[in-house]
Scaffold this active site. Structure first.
Site, mmCIF file in Angstrom:
data_model
loop_
_atom_site.group_PDB
_atom_site.id
_atom_site.type_symbol
_atom_site.label_atom_id
_atom_site.label_comp_id
_atom_site.label_asym_id
_atom_site.label_seq_id
_atom_site.Cartn_x
_atom_site.Cartn_y
_atom_site.Cartn_z
ATOM 1 N N HIS A 1 -16.874 58.687 42.992
ATOM 2 C CA HIS A 1 -15.735 59.089 42.176
ATOM 3 C C HIS A 1 -15.580 60.604 42.158
ATOM 4 O O HIS A 1 -16.567 61.329 42.057
ATOM 5 C CB HIS A 1 -15.894 58.585 40.736
ATOM 6 C CG HIS A 1 -15.892 57.096 40.614
ATOM 7 N ND1 HIS A 1 -17.010 56.324 40.891
ATOM 8 C CD2 HIS A 1 -14.908 56.219 40.269
ATOM 9 C CE1 HIS A 1 -16.719 55.047 40.714
ATOM 10 N NE2 HIS A 1 -15.446 54.951 40.339
ATOM 11 N N ASP B 1 -12.831 57.638 44.226
ATOM 12 C CA ASP B 1 -11.815 57.038 43.368
ATOM 13 C C ASP B 1 -11.430 57.939 42.192
ATOM 14 O O ASP B 1 -12.210 58.789 41.748
ATOM 15 C CB ASP B 1 -12.337 55.723 42.787
ATOM 16 C CG ASP B 1 -12.311 54.588 43.780
ATOM 17 O OD1 ASP B 1 -12.113 54.860 44.984
ATOM 18 O OD2 ASP B 1 -12.508 53.434 43.371
#
Length: 361
Positions: A201, A56
């Site tokens: 992430h 992400d």
């Protein structure tokens, strides 16, 4: 960054973007794409030790290229959930993600909490994010949407109406803290479960620990028998969990046979001086096609990398040999190939595909 509500966000560093080209893809026999629904997908939908890596808040000018290098080296495909503002800052990195065969996910324009937003406002945000992605990569396929903070509200229904499967997760190791590379590896080792979609992430802060942890965990999981695939839903059009034909099984036909076949060629993305293509080979006969070799002519392009086969090029002549883990196409089955290439001007589809000496329709 996707966290539970209330956790802080760290803005990404605004540094010069890095861009490299190349791509590898670890997959095998394609399955049919699942229809888009408003259900939040959090698994691969496959049996056994399968896992899907998702990242992400990128693209990030440092950590995303570093992560792409790690994934390329280990021949693993992942899903990148893109933050629209970051896409506008670093469009060349989005092009690199696509060129290396990874899958895209809409992660909203500004990483706002959309949980209490109206459907109309959500739709406008998601459409703006997808438009930003397609400014970087025209006609980009964006099969997933992930809500920031996991705050879904009305977003699943809106995302499904826009053709994107809501994408959740089963495993969050809180790499947004960050807790240290060794701790991340420990959490990944202890927390993984069969079929899990893993939330990590590559943007929203310093994600170098995540990159290092991924570099360590992939070979460890592979040694333990884990297979990397995509989440269930429309993005999961390939199924790397399908095992290759058992080499001890006696072939129905002699190795190297041809047979009735069909080949579909599609330009997935075209960004002027480069392109990404997809080729699906289908065995329409009644006997296996063993140790297959596909040959075709594609003028005006130079293949930079290809997946699901051993690619070579001589002038405009392109040859793809079956990979060792997928040497046979069984009757009624298909195999999907893909490639990235540089090009000059427009290109025309190949006139003919030759599979093991037989012309395919």
């Amino acid at each position: 960054m996707t966290t539970t509500p209330g956790r802080p966000r760290i803005r990404s560093r605004l540094l010069a973007a890095l861009f490299t080209i190349g791509f590898v893809f670890c997959a095998a026999t394609p399955a049919q794409a699942d229809p888009v629904t408003a259900d939040i997908v959090d698994s691969t939908g496959r049996d056994g030790r399968t896992v899907a890596l998702t990242f992400d808040d990128g693209p990030d000018p440092e950590d995303t290229p570093a992560l792409l290098s790690v994934l390329s080296r280990h021949q693993v495909k992942a899903v990148f959930c893109l933050w629209g503002e970051h896409v506008r800052q670093y469009p060349e990195i989005v092009r690199q993600i696509v060129a290396e065969g990874h899958t895209l996910c809409n992660h909203s324009m500004r990483h706002d909490d959309l949980g209490a937003w109206s459907a109309e406002d959500i739709r406008a945000d998601l459409q703006a994010t997808s438009a930003a992605i397609r400014e970087a990569v025209p006609n980009a396929r964006i099969p997933y949407f992930r809500a920031p903070y996991g705050s879904w509200g009305q977003t699943p229904q809106v995302a499904a109406e826009l053709g994107m499967q809501p994408l959740g997760w089963k495993m969050d190791v809180a790499d947004w803290e960050p807790p240290g590379t060794e701790e991340l590896v420990r959490r990944l080792v202890e927390g993984v479960t069969p079929g899990a979609v893993v939330l990590l992430h590559d943007g929203g802060g310093d994600r170098s620990q995540t990159v290092q942890a991924v570099d360590q965990i992939i070979p460890r999981w592979k040694a333990e028998g884990w297979t990397f695939t995509l989440p269930a839903g429309p993005g999961g059009t390939t199924d790397p969990t399908d095992p290759p034909t058992d080499p001890t099984d006696p072939p129905t036909d002699p190795p190297g046979n041809g047979g009735p076949c069909d080949v579909d060629y599609t330009v997935v993305n075209d960004w002027g001086n480069g392109m990404q293509g997809s080729i699906t080979i289908s065995n329409t006969g009644s006997s296996p096609i063993n140790d297959w070799t596909l040959r075709f002519t594609l003028s005006g392009v130079t293949i930079s990398n290809g997946w699901n086969g051993d690619w070579s090029q001589s002038g405009s002549q392109i040859t793809v040999n079956a990979p060792s883990w997928n040497p046979t196409i069984q009757p009624g089955q298909s195999t999907q190939l893909g490639f990235a290439a540089s090009k000059s001007g427009s290109t025309s589809p190949p006139d003919q595909f030759i599979l093991n000496g037989t012309a395919c329709s």
